[in-house]
Design a protein around this motif. Structure first.
Motif, mmCIF file in Angstrom:
data_model
loop_
_atom_site.group_PDB
_atom_site.id
_atom_site.type_symbol
_atom_site.label_atom_id
_atom_site.label_comp_id
_atom_site.label_asym_id
_atom_site.label_seq_id
_atom_site.Cartn_x
_atom_site.Cartn_y
_atom_site.Cartn_z
ATOM 1 N N GLU A 263 0.796 -1.207 0.000
ATOM 2 C CA GLU A 263 0.000 0.000 0.000
ATOM 3 C C GLU A 263 0.842 1.276 0.000
ATOM 4 O OE1 GLU A 263 -3.419 0.097 2.387
ATOM 5 O OE2 GLU A 263 -3.838 -2.023 2.179
ATOM 6 N N LEU B 298 -8.617 3.354 7.456
ATOM 7 C CA LEU B 298 -8.775 4.319 6.381
ATOM 8 C C LEU B 298 -7.477 5.104 6.288
ATOM 9 C CD1 LEU B 298 -12.369 5.705 6.987
ATOM 10 C CD2 LEU B 298 -11.624 3.768 5.633
ATOM 11 N N PRO B 299 -7.037 5.426 5.069
ATOM 12 C CA PRO B 299 -5.767 6.148 4.947
ATOM 13 C C PRO B 299 -5.813 7.495 5.670
ATOM 14 C CG PRO B 299 -6.951 6.120 2.857
ATOM 15 C CD PRO B 299 -7.673 5.204 3.785
ATOM 16 N N THR C 161 -9.932 10.442 3.182
ATOM 17 C CA THR C 161 -11.014 9.886 2.392
ATOM 18 C C THR C 161 -11.965 11.043 2.127
ATOM 19 O OG1 THR C 161 -12.041 9.153 4.452
ATOM 20 C CG2 THR C 161 -10.846 7.516 3.206
ATOM 21 N N VAL C 162 -11.861 11.574 0.917
ATOM 22 C CA VAL C 162 -12.579 12.793 0.562
ATOM 23 C C VAL C 162 -13.234 12.606 -0.794
ATOM 24 C CG1 VAL C 162 -11.070 14.302 1.887
ATOM 25 C CG2 VAL C 162 -10.479 13.752 -0.471
ATOM 26 N N PHE C 163 -14.001 13.600 -1.200
ATOM 27 C CA PHE C 163 -14.635 13.554 -2.512
ATOM 28 C C PHE C 163 -14.156 14.783 -3.268
ATOM 29 C CE2 PHE C 163 -17.905 14.207 -5.647
ATOM 30 C CZ PHE C 163 -18.289 12.922 -6.007
ATOM 31 N N LYS D 65 -16.248 11.603 2.262
ATOM 32 C CA LYS D 65 -16.406 10.779 1.067
ATOM 33 C C LYS D 65 -17.840 10.256 0.968
ATOM 34 C CE LYS D 65 -13.644 7.546 -1.535
ATOM 35 N NZ LYS D 65 -12.490 8.341 -1.921
ATOM 36 N N GLU E 159 -2.791 10.660 -3.743
ATOM 37 C CA GLU E 159 -4.097 10.372 -4.333
ATOM 38 C C GLU E 159 -5.233 11.250 -3.803
ATOM 39 O OE1 GLU E 159 -6.530 7.581 -6.785
ATOM 40 O OE2 GLU E 159 -4.377 7.654 -6.539
ATOM 41 N N GLU E 160 -5.442 11.185 -2.494
ATOM 42 C CA GLU E 160 -6.556 11.939 -1.932
ATOM 43 C C GLU E 160 -6.104 12.795 -0.762
ATOM 44 O OE1 GLU E 160 -9.906 9.525 -0.993
ATOM 45 O OE2 GLU E 160 -10.380 9.172 -3.080
#
Lengths: 506, 236
Positions: A4, A42-43, A339-341, A442, A480-481
């Motif tokens: 990961e 969760l990251p 963890t987002v949108f 998210k 990434e996020e």
């Protein structure tokens, strides 16, 4: 294989530029961003290291006349420093330009912050204000970190040319700030003791206290020692008893944080130019005292003397003079929960004002009152900031005890309803910025996307604390996020109103 | 810790659900703490023997099959039987489910029926939203009584999904008996081991937030489908 990718740290570059009453300086730093938690969670990314990579020398802040900063001279200074640091504006990911002290009320301050922000890099904050300055200096000096280790508060007072900004830290968080018109350059003089300038901020106070200093007149060491002693006493006694600040004539700006009658203050740190002067020997003659053309050395001497009578430990942090700029360059960026949108194409965003929703009283899981609360926050946002920005404002959802899925869905449905009905007719390109204080961005973003059939674009971030009246900048994703966010908290109220007016006009 | 440190101690206690700063009576725990410990232990034991309610299964439209373990006592002694399915279950699944789905969702009580009761209503719809955002379709979800993580291989053999998600109750501890895990695997088939799987664990109200866990799973699944792999070789 690293699976990961837990070892793969990312680095981003941050700039801090501090435009003060007497000096201008800048620093560059590298921020290390790493995933810190276990692979089955969760990251969650953190800023795990902050390395100061370049510090500029002190430059005299260039003025065109008494009230205007010389923008072109300033631009030459700043671009020179970028060159020396071997960086281009496009290399800089985040950071802050801050205009501190008296300079902030100069006529063209606002156009400078905007101009500089553009010149210095795509994602750079530009703000000014005594309270922000106080907090940044306290972070940059290390007082904030120190307060985690002490019992009692650590107060950092950054004393520069025009202002003294105090930030009270307790266990790593700032409890309040106080700003004083006390500084080394408020009275200027030559080596013979002839007054060359008295700043208006202290003129009334001087007259009321019976000090008659006028441009061209001659003063004495005795008189200046009395003045600086008065200032030092005022400063320290107000720290010990913040309720006195109501009547303190040299305090300015908003009083932030609750005032109490007495504080358990363990340590007082003096940063800023005057802090640095406290490490030097006291001046013996007027010539020595006026070495910088101002009363800085005498103020430093008075602080040392007055401070010794108080129960706290008085000290000057290493690198005192650069505390604010280090704070600005190194400590203004935070990371959103991971963890987002987001739609990276909508980023970066600058200067988004924040409105905070107020949850209805009672148990949220009964879903009662959610729709009206969402309507109210949109109405407030539209009233203050209009409908036309992209986005016009960001909405903060305060922490709740628990987000069940029905609660998420009810909120998302209300957001879709209200924003589609009230804003999109006039602003079809609009998108939303939602900030959840809890780890829920998210799920919220997904639900908004699903309920609006993808028609309402939005950015949902979480786990950052922002308040009513703050402005935020949201950077492009680092990993990434992993989204860097700069929160411009507690900005100078005058500047805030100016900005609000601008928005209303456009 | 002395009395002057009370505020710091309170702060530390707030930062963790672990039993710290509980005090003592002589060399023993206080009566209150001892009772709490025994109560939590009893709750953990009860959880293992609990059942997921038919009401929840009906609410979420889940049909139910059994693992080869039969009853709870055998299930506890024979983990291997929790990983395989009897012929009746295989037939039932074959008959009622969409074959070769993109994503197959399976729920099992595992060692905590409580965990499913407490979290599934929040995690499952959040996962469905997330799959929809990523444009992914779901097969027919169902429930496996007395299942172990390895039953995803058996189900993979029957339905041939591209990705499987198994929500399963975790072994209860003394802090909570409501903790659930989500195991994921790309192309689950016989012979797959833990290194081929991903897990998001500790899903409960005081741990990994259920709605956010559900939302995150969709992103993980999309990534697994893109890289056509899961487990330790997936790049995040």
């Amino acid at each position: 294989m690293g699976g990961e990718g837990i070892d793969s740290a990312k680095w981003i570059t941050s700039v801090g530029i501090d435009l003060g009453t007497s000096t201008t300086k800048c620093v560059f730093s590298r921020l290390k961003i790493e995933r810190r938690n276990g692979l089955s969670m969760l990251p969650q990314f953190h800023i795990t290291d902050r390395i100061l990579s370049y510090e500029s020398p002190m430059h005299q802040t260039p003025f065109r006349n008494e009230t205007e900063i010389d923008i072109s001279a300033l631009e030459i200074i700043i671009s020179g420093e970028y060159q020396k640091a071997e960086l281009r504006p496009s290399d800089v990911d985040t950071g802050a330009v801050i205009i501190t002290g008296e300079t902030a009320v100069k006529l063209n301050a606002d156009s400078i912050v905007h101009g500089l922000a553009k010149q210095a890099g795509a994602f750079v904050v530009a703000e000014a204000g005594g309270d922000l300055e106080a907090i940044l200096a306290g972070k940059g000096s290390g007082a904030e970190a120190r307060s985690i280790l002490t019992q009692g508060m650590v107060v950092n007072i950054d004393i520069g040319g025009g202002t003294a900004n105090a930030a009270f830290f307790e266990r790593g968080s700032c409890k309040r700030t106080l700003n004083f018109h006390i500084g080394g350059r408020l009275i200027m003089l030559d080596s013979a003791g002839t007054i060359t300038k008295v700043y208006p901020a202290v003129q009334d106070w001087l007259v009321n206290e019976g000090f008659h200093l006028n441009k061209g007149g001659v003063t004495s060491m005795d008189e200046l020692r009395k003045i600086t002693h008065c200032w030092s006493e005022m400063l320290f006694s107000t720290l010990m008893n913040p309720l006195d600040s109501e009547s303190c004539p040299l305090i300015y700006g908003e009083r932030n944080g609750a005032l109490t009658s007495s504080e358990n203050i363990a340590e007082v740190w003096i940063s800023g130019g005057v802090g640095r002067l406290m490490e030097q020997a006291s001046p013996r003659t007027m010539e020595e005292a006026a070495g910088y053309g101002d009363i800085g050395p005498l103020l430093a001497e008075a602080l040392k003397k007055a401070g010794s009578a108080y129960p706290f430990r008085l000290q000057v942090p290493p690198g005192a003079q650069r505390a604010t700029v280090i704070g600005a360059g190194v400590h203004t960026t935070v990371l959103s929960g991971s963890t987002v949108f987001v739609d990276p194409h909508l980023l970066p965003l600058h200067n988004i004002p924040v409105v905070k929703l107020k949850w209805p009283a009672g148990d949220l899981s009964r879903l009662a009152g959610i729709q009206p609360a969402v309507e109210a926050v949109f109405a407030e946002g539209i009233r203050k900031f209009g409908k036309l920005g992209k986005p016009p404002f960001a909405i903060v959802l305060p922490a709740v005890p628990y987000y069940s899925y029905p609660v998420i869905r009810e909120i998302a449905a209300a957001i879709v309803d209200v924003s589609t009905a009230s804003m999109q007719p006039e602003n079809p390109e609009m998108f939303l910025v939602i900030i959840c204080e809890d780890d829920a961005a998210k799920a919220m973003g997904n639900c908004i996307h699903v309920l609006s059939a993808g028609k309402l674009r939005c950015i949902c971030l979480d786990q950052i604390s922002v308040e009513h009246g703050d402005y935020i900048d949201i950077g492009k994703p680092v990993a990434e996020e992993c989204i860097p966010v700069a929160i411009k908290t507690l900005v100078f109220s005058a500047l805030r109103e100016l900005r609000d007016n601008e928005r209303e006009q456009c | 810790m002395t009395l002057q440190h009370t505020e710091e101690l309170e702060q530390l206690k707030r930062s963790t659900p672990a039993r710290i700063g509980t005090g003592r009576a002589g060399s023993r725990p206080t009566t209150r703490e001892l009772l709490k410990l025994r109560c939590d232990h009893a709750a953990a034991v009860d959880t293992v023997y609990g059942r997921v309610s038919q009401a929840l299964l009906d609410e979420l439209g889940l049909f139910s099959v059994e693992s080869s373990a039969g009853d709870k006592e055998i299930y506890l002694r024979r983990p291997d039987l929790g990983r395989v399915l009897p012929e009746s279950s295989i037939q039932n699944i074959r008959l009622r489910c969409i074959h070769e789905p993109k994503v197959q969702v399976v729920i099992s009580d595992g060692l905590s029926a409580n965990a499913i009761e407490h979290n599934l209503r929040d995690v499952y719809p959040a996962l469905l939203d997330s799959l929809q955002v990523h444009g992914l379709t779901c097969g027919t979800p169902f429930f496996v009584q007395n299942g172990r993580v390895g039953c995803m291989n058996a189900i993979g053999d029957i339905l041939q999904p591209e990705v499987i998600v198994l929500f399963i109750g975790e072994r209860p501890g003394l802090l909570t008996s409501h903790s659930m895990s989500a195991y994921l695997c790309y192309k689950p088939r016989s012979g797959m081991t833990d290194s081929n799987r991903m897990v998001v664990s500790n899903i409960h109200q005081g741990g990994t937030p259920p709605v956010e866990a559900g939302a995150h799973l969709g992103t993980l699944i999309a990534r697994m489908l893109k890289q056509k792999i899961s487990g330790v070789e997936l790049l995040l």
